[in-house]
Write a protein that holds these residues in place. Sequence first.
Motif, PDB file in Angstrom:
ATOM      1  N   ASP A  65       0.816  -1.211   0.000  1.00  8.87           N
ATOM      2  CA  ASP A  65       0.000   0.000   0.000  1.00  8.87           C
ATOM      3  C   ASP A  65       0.852   1.266   0.000  1.00  8.87           C
ATOM      4  OD1 ASP A  65       0.852  -0.689   2.618  1.00  8.87           O
ATOM      5  OD2 ASP A  65      -0.701   0.590   3.484  1.00  8.87           O
ATOM      6  N   GLN A  66       2.129   1.156   0.295  1.00  9.05           N
ATOM      7  CA  GLN A  66       3.026   2.302   0.326  1.00  9.05           C
ATOM      8  C   GLN A  66       3.755   2.528  -1.001  1.00  9.05           C
ATOM      9  OE1 GLN A  66       5.595   2.188   3.786  1.00  9.05           O
ATOM     10  NE2 GLN A  66       3.988   1.180   4.979  1.00  9.05           N
ATOM     11  N   VAL A  67       3.604   1.598  -1.932  1.00  5.37           N
ATOM     12  CA  VAL A  67       4.271   1.704  -3.234  1.00  5.37           C
ATOM     13  C   VAL A  67       3.319   2.412  -4.200  1.00  5.37           C
ATOM     14  CG1 VAL A  67       5.325   0.418  -5.143  1.00  5.37           C
ATOM     15  CG2 VAL A  67       5.514  -0.438  -2.790  1.00  5.37           C
ATOM     16  N   PRO A  68       3.792   3.436  -4.929  1.00  3.72           N
ATOM     17  CA  PRO A  68       2.913   4.135  -5.875  1.00  3.72           C
ATOM     18  C   PRO A  68       2.440   3.201  -6.996  1.00  3.72           C
ATOM     19  CG  PRO A  68       5.181   4.900  -6.101  1.00  3.72           C
ATOM     20  CD  PRO A  68       5.151   3.972  -4.927  1.00  3.72           C
ATOM     21  N   LEU A  69       1.288   3.520  -7.555  1.00  3.98           N
ATOM     22  CA  LEU A  69       0.723   2.706  -8.628  1.00  3.98           C
ATOM     23  C   LEU A  69       1.616   2.681  -9.863  1.00  3.98           C
ATOM     24  CD1 LEU A  69      -3.031   3.701  -8.372  1.00  3.98           C
ATOM     25  CD2 LEU A  69      -1.917   1.620  -7.527  1.00  3.98           C
ATOM     26  N   ALA A  70       2.403   3.716 -10.067  1.00  9.17           N
ATOM     27  CA  ALA A  70       3.316   3.779 -11.213  1.00  9.17           C
ATOM     28  C   ALA A  70       4.575   4.522 -10.793  1.00  9.17           C
ATOM     29  CB  ALA A  70       2.652   4.496 -12.384  1.00  9.17           C
ATOM     30  N   GLY A  71       5.684   4.192 -11.447  1.00  5.90           N
ATOM     31  CA  GLY A  71       6.907   4.939 -11.255  1.00  5.90           C
ATOM     32  C   GLY A  71       7.918   4.346 -10.297  1.00  5.90           C
ATOM     33  N   THR A  73      10.694   1.532  -9.015  1.00  3.29           N
ATOM     34  CA  THR A  73      11.614   0.517  -9.519  1.00  3.29           C
ATOM     35  C   THR A  73      11.692  -0.572  -8.460  1.00  3.29           C
ATOM     36  OG1 THR A  73      12.917   2.123 -10.744  1.00  3.29           O
ATOM     37  CG2 THR A  73      13.995   0.036 -10.211  1.00  3.29           C
ATOM     38  N   ILE A  74      11.491  -1.803  -8.871  1.00  2.00           N
ATOM     39  CA  ILE A  74      11.517  -2.935  -7.949  1.00  2.00           C
ATOM     40  C   ILE A  74      12.862  -3.640  -8.073  1.00  2.00           C
ATOM     41  CG2 ILE A  74      10.399  -5.097  -7.279  1.00  2.00           C
ATOM     42  CD1 ILE A  74       8.654  -2.538  -6.992  1.00  2.00           C
ATOM     43  N   ILE A  75      13.497  -3.860  -6.951  1.00  2.00           N
ATOM     44  CA  ILE A  75      14.760  -4.590  -6.900  1.00  2.00           C
ATOM     45  C   ILE A  75      14.509  -5.853  -6.082  1.00  2.00           C
ATOM     46  CG2 ILE A  75      17.165  -4.524  -6.163  1.00  2.00           C
ATOM     47  CD1 ILE A  75      16.869  -1.397  -6.293  1.00  2.00           C
ATOM     48  N   ALA A  76      14.718  -7.004  -6.702  1.00  2.00           N
ATOM     49  CA  ALA A  76      14.460  -8.278  -6.028  1.00  2.00           C
ATOM     50  C   ALA A  76      15.697  -9.155  -6.111  1.00  2.00           C
ATOM     51  CB  ALA A  76      13.269  -8.992  -6.668  1.00  2.00           C
ATOM     52  N   GLY A  77      16.075  -9.716  -4.984  1.00  2.00           N
ATOM     53  CA  GLY A  77      17.225 -10.602  -4.955  1.00  2.00           C
ATOM     54  C   GLY A  77      16.934 -11.816  -4.097  1.00  2.00           C
ATOM     55  N   GLY A  84      15.951 -26.382  -5.489  1.00  2.00           N
ATOM     56  CA  GLY A  84      14.778 -25.634  -5.027  1.00  2.00           C
ATOM     57  C   GLY A  84      14.077 -24.896  -6.144  1.00  2.00           C
ATOM     58  N   THR A  85      12.807 -24.613  -5.934  1.00  2.00           N
ATOM     59  CA  THR A  85      12.032 -23.838  -6.899  1.00  2.00           C
ATOM     60  C   THR A  85      11.718 -22.450  -6.374  1.00  2.00           C
ATOM     61  OG1 THR A  85       9.960 -24.703  -6.037  1.00  2.00           O
ATOM     62  CG2 THR A  85      10.967 -25.910  -7.870  1.00  2.00           C
ATOM     63  N   GLY A  86      12.151 -22.145  -5.185  1.00  2.00           N
ATOM     64  CA  GLY A  86      11.896 -20.832  -4.601  1.00  2.00           C
ATOM     65  C   GLY A  86      12.591 -20.729  -3.269  1.00  2.00           C
ATOM     66  N   GLY A  87      12.448 -19.604  -2.637  1.00  2.00           N
ATOM     67  CA  GLY A  87      13.063 -19.407  -1.339  1.00  2.00           C
ATOM     68  C   GLY A  87      12.909 -17.970  -0.885  1.00  2.00           C
ATOM     69  N   PRO A  88      13.474 -17.646   0.262  1.00  2.00           N
ATOM     70  CA  PRO A  88      13.349 -16.285   0.778  1.00  2.00           C
ATOM     71  C   PRO A  88      14.139 -15.296  -0.073  1.00  2.00           C
ATOM     72  CG  PRO A  88      14.867 -17.544   2.122  1.00  2.00           C
ATOM     73  CD  PRO A  88      14.260 -18.505   1.146  1.00  2.00           C
ATOM     74  N   GLY A  89      13.670 -14.075  -0.088  1.00  2.00           N
ATOM     75  CA  GLY A  89      14.353 -13.047  -0.846  1.00  2.00           C
ATOM     76  C   GLY A  89      14.184 -11.690  -0.200  1.00  2.00           C
ATOM     77  N   ARG A  90      14.858 -10.727  -0.728  1.00  2.00           N
ATOM     78  CA  ARG A  90      14.723  -9.339  -0.300  1.00  2.00           C
ATOM     79  C   ARG A  90      14.180  -8.553  -1.493  1.00  2.00           C
ATOM     80  NH1 ARG A  90      14.703  -9.874   4.786  1.00  2.00           N
ATOM     81  NH2 ARG A  90      16.661 -10.101   5.869  1.00  2.00           N
ATOM     82  N   VAL A  91      13.133  -7.789  -1.249  1.00  2.00           N
ATOM     83  CA  VAL A  91      12.508  -7.013  -2.311  1.00  2.00           C
ATOM     84  C   VAL A  91      12.388  -5.571  -1.845  1.00  2.00           C
ATOM     85  CG1 VAL A  91      10.483  -6.768  -3.787  1.00  2.00           C
ATOM     86  CG2 VAL A  91      11.196  -9.043  -3.046  1.00  2.00           C
ATOM     87  N   LEU A  92      12.861  -4.656  -2.674  1.00  2.00           N
ATOM     88  CA  LEU A  92      12.803  -3.233  -2.364  1.00  2.00           C
ATOM     89  C   LEU A  92      12.084  -2.500  -3.477  1.00  2.00           C
ATOM     90  CD1 LEU A  92      16.556  -2.777  -1.422  1.00  2.00           C
ATOM     91  CD2 LEU A  92      14.651  -3.035   0.184  1.00  2.00           C
ATOM     92  N   ALA A  93      11.280  -1.514  -3.117  1.00  2.00           N
ATOM     93  CA  ALA A  93      10.665  -0.610  -4.083  1.00  2.00           C
ATOM     94  C   ALA A  93      11.306   0.757  -3.886  1.00  2.00           C
ATOM     95  CB  ALA A  93       9.164  -0.535  -3.877  1.00  2.00           C
TER      96      ALA A  93
END
Length: 95
Positions: A65-71, A73-77, A84-93
């Motif tokens: 809810d704190q991320v704007p609808l547009a504009g 940049t998402i950084i995911a690592g 494995g097919t997935g796992g924990p990560g860090r995601v920043l907007a």
Amino acid sequence: EDSKGVLHFPGFHEDTAKFLINERSVYGLGVDTLSIDYGPTKDFPVHYLWLGSGRYGIENLTNLDQVPLAGATIIAGAPKFKGGTGGPGRVLAVY
């Protein structure tokens, strides 16, 4: 989870995933729920369609809810897990 163990939360419909792939060239989905599919699914059609097309999905996000609808940049690592097919990560907007 209800008394019968069935999970209840929203997710993407298979037709929506097809639209986002074919009509909008979207490459990633992010949700604040446990799955990109809806809770009670047993066959996970969106997972197979979306991930099978080489796209990624990120689940259990917070503060969307704190991320704007547009504009933003998402950084995911995320680290790789052998087999494995997935796992924990860090995601920043960033916005």
